[in-house]
Enzyme design. Structure first.
Site, mmCIF file in Angstrom:
data_model
loop_
_atom_site.group_PDB
_atom_site.id
_atom_site.type_symbol
_atom_site.label_atom_id
_atom_site.label_comp_id
_atom_site.label_asym_id
_atom_site.label_seq_id
_atom_site.Cartn_x
_atom_site.Cartn_y
_atom_site.Cartn_z
ATOM 1 N N GLY A 268 -26.355 -36.934 -1.337
ATOM 2 C CA GLY A 268 -26.281 -36.101 0.184
ATOM 3 C C GLY A 268 -25.311 -35.534 -0.053
ATOM 4 O O GLY A 268 -24.681 -35.755 -1.070
ATOM 5 N N ASP A 269 -24.446 -34.258 0.731
ATOM 6 C CA ASP A 269 -23.329 -33.522 0.018
ATOM 7 C C ASP A 269 -22.341 -34.872 0.495
ATOM 8 O O ASP A 269 -22.109 -35.407 1.334
ATOM 9 C CB ASP A 269 -23.734 -32.617 0.916
ATOM 10 C CG ASP A 269 -23.590 -32.314 2.604
ATOM 11 O OD1 ASP A 269 -22.815 -33.314 3.108
ATOM 12 O OD2 ASP A 269 -24.169 -31.386 2.777
ATOM 13 N N GLY A 270 -20.999 -33.931 0.136
ATOM 14 C CA GLY A 270 -19.620 -34.358 1.277
ATOM 15 C C GLY A 270 -19.434 -34.119 1.939
ATOM 16 O O GLY A 270 -18.841 -35.648 2.884
ATOM 17 N N PRO A 271 -19.874 -33.335 2.934
ATOM 18 C CA PRO A 271 -19.911 -33.187 4.723
ATOM 19 C C PRO A 271 -20.129 -34.440 5.258
ATOM 20 O O PRO A 271 -19.981 -35.508 6.699
ATOM 21 C CB PRO A 271 -20.118 -32.047 5.017
ATOM 22 C CG PRO A 271 -19.586 -31.235 3.456
ATOM 23 C CD PRO A 271 -19.913 -32.243 2.618
ATOM 24 N N GLY A 272 -21.580 -34.318 4.404
ATOM 25 C CA GLY A 272 -22.405 -35.327 5.520
ATOM 26 C C GLY A 272 -22.613 -37.221 5.034
ATOM 27 O O GLY A 272 -23.286 -37.671 5.866
ATOM 28 N N VAL A 273 -22.611 -36.550 3.492
ATOM 29 C CA VAL A 273 -22.232 -38.666 3.344
ATOM 30 C C VAL A 273 -21.247 -39.004 2.962
ATOM 31 O O VAL A 273 -20.589 -40.098 2.360
ATOM 32 C CB VAL A 273 -23.390 -39.057 1.989
ATOM 33 C CG1 VAL A 273 -23.328 -40.114 1.456
ATOM 34 C CG2 VAL A 273 -24.649 -38.461 2.682
ATOM 35 N N GLY A 274 -20.003 -38.127 1.388
ATOM 36 C CA GLY A 274 -19.196 -38.154 1.203
ATOM 37 C C GLY A 274 -18.268 -38.769 2.538
ATOM 38 O O GLY A 274 -17.180 -39.813 2.002
ATOM 39 N N LYS B 190 -23.484 -42.081 -4.299
ATOM 40 C CA LYS B 190 -23.233 -41.089 -3.441
ATOM 41 C C LYS B 190 -23.670 -39.892 -4.885
ATOM 42 O O LYS B 190 -22.038 -39.503 -5.557
ATOM 43 C CB LYS B 190 -22.859 -40.234 -2.775
ATOM 44 C CG LYS B 190 -23.267 -39.011 -2.228
ATOM 45 C CD LYS B 190 -22.118 -37.828 -1.547
ATOM 46 C CE LYS B 190 -21.572 -37.373 -1.992
ATOM 47 N NZ LYS B 190 -22.542 -36.007 -2.611
ATOM 48 N N GLU C 224 -10.662 -39.517 -10.122
ATOM 49 C CA GLU C 224 -10.353 -39.038 -11.381
ATOM 50 C C GLU C 224 -10.320 -37.794 -10.836
ATOM 51 O O GLU C 224 -11.645 -36.899 -11.050
ATOM 52 C CB GLU C 224 -11.362 -39.578 -12.300
ATOM 53 C CG GLU C 224 -10.727 -39.255 -13.877
ATOM 54 C CD GLU C 224 -12.328 -37.885 -14.115
ATOM 55 O OE1 GLU C 224 -11.810 -36.409 -14.240
ATOM 56 O OE2 GLU C 224 -13.158 -38.285 -14.206
ATOM 57 N N GLU D 162 -8.173 -24.690 -12.463
ATOM 58 C CA GLU D 162 -9.749 -25.164 -13.802
ATOM 59 C C GLU D 162 -10.546 -23.955 -13.372
ATOM 60 O O GLU D 162 -11.293 -24.559 -12.766
ATOM 61 C CB GLU D 162 -9.485 -26.484 -13.013
ATOM 62 C CG GLU D 162 -11.283 -27.058 -13.917
ATOM 63 C CD GLU D 162 -10.718 -28.262 -13.531
ATOM 64 O OE1 GLU D 162 -11.466 -29.093 -14.007
ATOM 65 O OE2 GLU D 162 -10.827 -28.736 -12.418
ATOM 66 N N CYS E 80 -13.601 -32.007 -17.142
ATOM 67 C CA CYS E 80 -11.852 -31.945 -16.829
ATOM 68 C C CYS E 80 -10.788 -31.754 -17.463
ATOM 69 O O CYS E 80 -10.114 -31.734 -17.242
ATOM 70 C CB CYS E 80 -12.383 -33.090 -15.202
ATOM 71 S SG CYS E 80 -12.669 -34.514 -16.256
#
Length: 474
Positions: A203-209, A172, A247, A381, A281
């Site tokens: 996809g996004d985090g809530p939907g696929v992640g 993803k 990471e 950050e 990062c």
């Protein structure tokens, strides 16, 4: 506008289970350049099932077969590098020269370092006292989640070792910078990657992640992104006790001692902080300066910082581009305004957009002096071209201040004393330490201490992240 709604699953480009369009915005123009679809748990299920089927055969391939695939991928990737340059420029606003010289070559670097590691890795060896065989085996189906700031760098740093280990995977990429990932899928397809070995679902985090990290048939999650999101991945993965490699964020210290070549050190510090528009990062964003030369370093920074110019990513030159999105722009502005409100002294840059750049998410390269290590701009950050400068009195205080952060991804040391460089480097709690502007090769491990993550990527160390260790006795 490019139509990129399909996913790559089981060796074919397929429509999503449910149409959920998302426009990909060019941050330099604020206009859509492509449309993708956001996937759902149903798409993840389909991709994971394909990867699980493919694992049965791919896990049994020889080192030679996997090496041959990586060699084909490298050849095609290099041939299509100009397409990759353009994809990264459009999706994240990286300037054309920087993309061609830094972003796109990172993919080649990881692929080649992984190929070298694969050819030299000892997958079976006797136990130290004899009597048993120690065998490295692929961990299984892997979920890979990558960020937008170095898109192909992180994709290659995960996909290459997963392939080399004999794993299958579902990728993803970031939904706001997906074009490079989609192009990479085309490259793997052209290289003859077997069906189901590599799968891509946007996809996004809530939907696929979340669906990936909680999936019972995914054996490992490898995630690069914010610490907050890394915590969520770990929590979602906990019930299935899968391996999680992370990471995450950083607020990397950069120590300048009075015996350093000050102009060289300051120039390096500013260039490294502002590179990629500050969206790295491991950027050296906390500049800790020995008090005896602090004001001299502040003056140098004030003179040198304006040399970093902002410009159109489509134009040639050494300028920086916009930040990735309107949301990121507003976050950075909030940090700058908070720094001013907290009493930090503005040396360069400041709030608002650079003159002449009303359109696009451009940020002024900004430097603060008079900062304490407890200020918000020194703790958080910012992920933009913002440098904070903090004085210290002694070497021990510099080390304590450098380590006084929840993060531990990287640290930097500028000194004319080689013994001090070694001494200080050993005491810094960070996964990577860079002395006097040195930079590592692609075979050096990358990863963090503390809330900067766990596990290591790159070269043989990245390969080992995707392997299980079995002992066979008798």
């Amino acid at each position: 506008m490019m139509e990129k709604r399909q996913f790559f699953i089981d060796g074919a480009w397929v429509d999503p289970a449910e149409a959920r369009d998302l426009e990909v915005i060019n941050p330099a123009t604020e206009k859509a350049v492509a449309v993708i679809s956001l996937g759902t748990a149903a798409d993840v299920d389909r991709a994971v099932a394909a990867a699980k089927r493919a694992f049965l055969s791919w896990s049994e391939t020889s080192v030679q077969e996997r090496a041959a695939l990586l060699e084909r991928i490298i050849e095609i990737y290099e041939r299509r590098s100009a397409e990759m340059d353009e994809a990264i420029r459009l999706e994240m606003g990286a300037p054309a020269d920087f993309t061609r010289e830094q972003q796109t070559p990172a993919g080649t670097g990881h692929l080649q370092a992984t190929l070298e590691a694969l050819k030299s890795h000892q997958f079976e060896r006797p136990s130290p006292r004899g009597g048993s065989v120690l065998r490295h085996e692929p961990i299984g189906v892997c979920g890979l989640i990558t960020p937008w700031n170095w898109p192909i760098n992180q994709i290659a740093a995960k996909v290459a070792p997963a392939l080399a280990a004999g794993c299958t995977m579902v990728l993803k990429p970031s939904e706001i910078a997906p074009l490079s990932g989609l192009l990479f899928a085309e490259i793997l397809d052209e290289a003859g990657c077997p069906s189901g070995v590599f799968n891509l679902v946007n996809g996004d985090g809530p939907g696929v992640g979340a669906a990936m990290s909680a999936h019972p048939d995914i054996d490992m999650m490898s995630f690069t992104g914010s610490t907050r999101a890394g915590v969520a991945v770990t929590q979602n993965a906990a019930p299935t006790v899968k391996r999680v490699a992370l990471e995450l964020g950083g607020k990397s210290p950069n120590l300048i001692f009075a015996d350093a070549d000050l102009e060289t050190a300051v120039r390096f510090s500013l260039e490294s902080c502002f590179s990629n528009t500050g969206q790295s990062c491991d950027a050296p964003t906390r500049l800790l300066v020995e008090n005896g030369v602090y004001e001299q370093v502040v003056a140098l920074a004030g003179n040198i910082a304006p040399e970093t110019t902002v410009g159109d990513p489509a134009e040639p030159g050494g300028h920086i581009g916009p930040v990735i999105s309107e949301l990121q722009y507003e976050r950075i502005q909030g940090h700058i305004e908070r720094g001013i409100a907290d009493g930090a002294r503005l040396v360069a840059g400041g709030p608002g957009k650079p003159e002449g750049y009303e359109t696009g998410y451009y940020v002024k390269p900004t430097v603060f002096a008079g900062v304490t290590n407890q200020m918000s701009i020194a703790r958080n950050e910012i992920f933009g071209p913002v440098l904070v400068m903090i004085p210290f009195e002694t070497e021990d205080e510099a080390i304590r201040m450098a380590n006084d952060t929840p993060y531990g991804l990287a640290a930097y040391v500028q000194t004319g004393d080689p013994e001090r460089a070694k001494r200080v480097s050993r005491k810094l709690r960070a996964g990577s330490v860079y002395i006097n502007g040195a930079s590592p090769d692609w075979d050096v491990p990358f990863g963090g201490y503390k809330q900067s993550g766990n596990g290591r990527e790159y070269g043989e160390f990245g390969l080992e992240d995707f392997l299980e260790l079995k002992a066979i006795t008798g």
